[in-house]
Design a protein around this motif. Structure first.
Motif: not given
Length: 191
Positions: A77-78, A80-81, A107-108, A122, A126
């Motif tokens: 996830a980080t 993708e952020c 999710t992001i 993250y 965000v």
């Protein structure tokens, strides 16, 4: 359409900024907009990530492509952020005022478009992305299926093996040329 600053209109997104995933083919951005597709790839064994960004104009022509790697990253996830943030930085640095950022990390996209702060790992990225969106009223972040984000994905995977960041402004790397042509072909074969 949603009113933007200075009388411009920004395309709406559905479900807190998440585009319906029923779209079957990549589409050019609305007139006057550019589209920045972004993605990340991660190699957990090497603890490295790759970032890929490609920016298109309203005719489907590539304006810029970018890829880079980062080390010591372990959270998908980080990654993708970080890819979204890099796409935003690139859009800002190139002076694009009307941008649609498309990524396949649901999710992001949801985190950036909603008020919730339920994303501890993250959060700072965000929050930075949300602030950038507030500063650029004609920017939107929306979801797109992976099959419609292929060029950015190829760039992200390629980035893991690079030693330095790469930016292409006119001469696009040959490794994505076939995917670009495929997207253009799909755009021209509208139902």
């Amino acid at each position: 359409m949603t009113p933007g600053s200075a009388g411009n209109e920004v395309p709406d997104t559905q479900d807190a900024g998440v585009m319906a995933d029923k779209q079957r083919r990549w589409k050019v951005p609305s007139e006057g907009f550019v589209k920045a597709n972004w993605d990340a790839a991660i190699n957990l064994n090497l603890r490295m990530m790759g970032i890929g960004v490609i920016i298109w104009d309203e005719r489907g022509e590539v304006l810029a492509a970018y890829c880079d790697q980062k080390k010591y990253v372990q959270q998908p996830a980080t990654t993708e952020c970080m890819a979204l943030w890099k796409a935003m930085e690139l859009g800002r640095d190139l002076g694009f005022n009307r941008v649609i950022f498309e990524g396949d990390a649901h999710t992001i996209v949801k985190a950036v478009n909603e008020e919730s702060e339920d994303f501890l790992a993250y959060r700072s990225i965000v929050q930075d992305a949300k602030q950038m969106l507030q500063q650029h009223r004609n920017w939107k972040v929306q979801f797109v299926n992976r099959n419609l984000n292929e060029v950015a994905h190829i760039l992200a995977k390629m980035a893991i093996s690079l030693e330095t960041e790469k930016v292409w402004m006119e001469d696009i790397t040959s490794c994505i040329s076939e995917s670009i042509e495929k997207d253009k072909e799909c755009m021209n074969n509208v139902d």
